[in-house]
Motif scaffolding. Structure first.
Motif, PDB file in Angstrom:
ATOM      1  N   SER A 103       0.834  -1.199   0.000  1.00 56.35           N
ATOM      2  CA  SER A 103       0.000   0.000   0.000  1.00 56.35           C
ATOM      3  C   SER A 103       0.873   1.254   0.000  1.00 56.35           C
ATOM      4  O   SER A 103       0.630   2.194  -0.772  1.00 56.35           O
ATOM      5  CB  SER A 103      -0.925  -0.001   1.217  1.00 56.35           C
ATOM      6  N   ALA A 104       1.885   1.286   0.853  1.00 54.77           N
ATOM      7  CA  ALA A 104       2.773   2.448   0.919  1.00 54.77           C
ATOM      8  C   ALA A 104       3.556   2.625  -0.372  1.00 54.77           C
ATOM      9  O   ALA A 104       3.741   3.747  -0.863  1.00 54.77           O
ATOM     10  CB  ALA A 104       3.736   2.297   2.095  1.00 54.77           C
ATOM     11  N   TRP A 105       4.024   1.527  -0.923  1.00 57.60           N
ATOM     12  CA  TRP A 105       4.809   1.577  -2.153  1.00 57.60           C
ATOM     13  C   TRP A 105       3.979   2.170  -3.292  1.00 57.60           C
ATOM     14  O   TRP A 105       4.403   3.091  -3.980  1.00 57.60           O
ATOM     15  CB  TRP A 105       5.279   0.170  -2.471  1.00 57.60           C
ATOM     16  N   TYR A 106       2.790   1.651  -3.476  1.00 59.58           N
ATOM     17  CA  TYR A 106       1.958   2.129  -4.580  1.00 59.58           C
ATOM     18  C   TYR A 106       1.340   3.489  -4.294  1.00 59.58           C
ATOM     19  O   TYR A 106       1.043   4.244  -5.220  1.00 59.58           O
ATOM     20  CB  TYR A 106       0.918   1.079  -4.960  1.00 59.58           C
ATOM     21  N   GLN A 107       1.195   3.829  -3.025  1.00 60.59           N
ATOM     22  CA  GLN A 107       0.759   5.179  -2.705  1.00 60.59           C
ATOM     23  C   GLN A 107       1.851   6.171  -3.118  1.00 60.59           C
ATOM     24  O   GLN A 107       1.546   7.261  -3.604  1.00 60.59           O
ATOM     25  CB  GLN A 107       0.460   5.303  -1.214  1.00 60.59           C
ATOM     26  N   GLY A 108       3.091   5.795  -2.955  1.00 59.42           N
ATOM     27  CA  GLY A 108       4.196   6.638  -3.407  1.00 59.42           C
ATOM     28  C   GLY A 108       4.203   6.808  -4.908  1.00 59.42           C
ATOM     29  O   GLY A 108       4.488   7.895  -5.430  1.00 59.42           O
ATOM     30  N   LYS A 109       3.875   5.741  -5.631  1.00 58.94           N
ATOM     31  CA  LYS A 109       3.791   5.845  -7.092  1.00 58.94           C
ATOM     32  C   LYS A 109       2.665   6.788  -7.501  1.00 58.94           C
ATOM     33  O   LYS A 109       2.828   7.601  -8.410  1.00 58.94           O
ATOM     34  CB  LYS A 109       3.583   4.465  -7.714  1.00 58.94           C
ATOM     35  N   ALA A 110       1.521   6.685  -6.824  1.00 67.65           N
ATOM     36  CA  ALA A 110       0.408   7.589  -7.117  1.00 67.65           C
ATOM     37  C   ALA A 110       0.781   9.027  -6.735  1.00 67.65           C
ATOM     38  O   ALA A 110       0.443   9.975  -7.448  1.00 67.65           O
ATOM     39  CB  ALA A 110      -0.845   7.138  -6.373  1.00 67.65           C
ATOM     40  N   ALA A 111       1.475   9.176  -5.622  1.00 67.82           N
ATOM     41  CA  ALA A 111       1.913  10.505  -5.189  1.00 67.82           C
ATOM     42  C   ALA A 111       2.859  11.123  -6.208  1.00 67.82           C
ATOM     43  O   ALA A 111       2.823  12.341  -6.443  1.00 67.82           O
ATOM     44  CB  ALA A 111       2.591  10.420  -3.826  1.00 67.82           C
ATOM     45  N   ALA A 112       3.684  10.299  -6.825  1.00 67.54           N
ATOM     46  CA  ALA A 112       4.600  10.813  -7.850  1.00 67.54           C
ATOM     47  C   ALA A 112       3.833  11.426  -9.012  1.00 67.54           C
ATOM     48  O   ALA A 112       4.185  12.514  -9.506  1.00 67.54           O
ATOM     49  CB  ALA A 112       5.517   9.688  -8.347  1.00 67.54           C
ATOM     50  N   GLY A 113       2.777  10.753  -9.440  1.00 68.22           N
ATOM     51  CA  GLY A 113       1.944  11.315 -10.501  1.00 68.22           C
ATOM     52  C   GLY A 113       1.288  12.605 -10.070  1.00 68.22           C
ATOM     53  O   GLY A 113       1.214  13.578 -10.836  1.00 68.22           O
ATOM     54  N   GLY A 114       0.807  12.637  -8.832  1.00 73.44           N
ATOM     55  CA  GLY A 114       0.197  13.855  -8.305  1.00 73.44           C
ATOM     56  C   GLY A 114       1.185  14.999  -8.203  1.00 73.44           C
ATOM     57  O   GLY A 114       0.849  16.145  -8.522  1.00 73.44           O
ATOM     58  N   CYS A 115       2.405  14.707  -7.773  1.00 74.66           N
ATOM     59  CA  CYS A 115       3.443  15.741  -7.686  1.00 74.66           C
ATOM     60  C   CYS A 115       3.755  16.321  -9.063  1.00 74.66           C
ATOM     61  O   CYS A 115       3.863  17.548  -9.218  1.00 74.66           O
ATOM     62  CB  CYS A 115       4.729  15.167  -7.074  1.00 74.66           C
ATOM     63  N   ASN A 116       3.881  15.452 -10.032  1.00 69.58           N
ATOM     64  CA  ASN A 116       4.178  15.908 -11.387  1.00 69.58           C
ATOM     65  C   ASN A 116       3.052  16.798 -11.916  1.00 69.58           C
ATOM     66  O   ASN A 116       3.294  17.883 -12.439  1.00 69.58           O
ATOM     67  CB  ASN A 116       4.407  14.718 -12.308  1.00 69.58           C
TER      68      ASN A 116
END
Length: 150
Positions: A103-116
């Motif tokens: 969950s944390a790993w993929y939340q980070g991936k989603a956060a990366a898209g949001g940051c971009n």
């Protein structure tokens, strides 16, 4: 099997829960943090203000470590009452920890898209946060289901 060995194996489940969750948080915040840094760099290159809110997106995966700590504390408490159930506590700790980690790993991936996206447009922050909340829900489910299994 001796009681001390049963307690040690039960606690291994507790430590697995927090250890795996923390590894996932490290991976998730690393991914999200890298994207935040990249988004800030783009802002600086374009002479735009760098949005501070990217910290909230990049730091979202940290909560899974807290959930892992909660699971560890509860396993420790249950283990004191019934050390003979160590296979249950070990299994719950490992599987619950893996759920939190992913969950944390993929939340980070989603956060990366949001940051971009937020770094480029300065819009949509609440939408990106809602998506991270959806991913967070899987961690909450993993914690709750682990507690119910105990």
């Amino acid at each position: 099997m001796e009681v001390e060995m049963m307690k040690a194996l039960a606690m291994a489940g507790g430590y697995a829960a927090i250890g795996l969750a923390a590894m996932g948080s490290a991976m998730g915040t690393g991914i999200g943090g890298s994207a935040a840094i990249g988004a800030w760099k783009k802002c600086y290159q374009q002479d735009k203000p760098a949005p501070f809110l990217l910290i909230a997106l990049a730091g979202a995966p940290l909560s899974q470590t807290i959930y892992g700590m909660i699971l560890m504390i509860l396993i420790k408490g249950k283990m004191a009452d019934n050390p003979a159930a160590w296979p249950l506590y070990l299994t719950i700790g490992v599987l619950g920890g893996l759920g939190l980690m992913f969950s944390a790993w993929y939340q980070g991936k989603a956060a990366a898209g949001g940051c971009n996206a937020f770094g480029e447009t300065n819009q949509g922050f609440a939408n990106y946060l809602m998506v991270l909340g959806i991913v967070e829900t899987t961690a909450i489910f993993a914690l709750v289901f682990a507690l119910l299994a105990m």
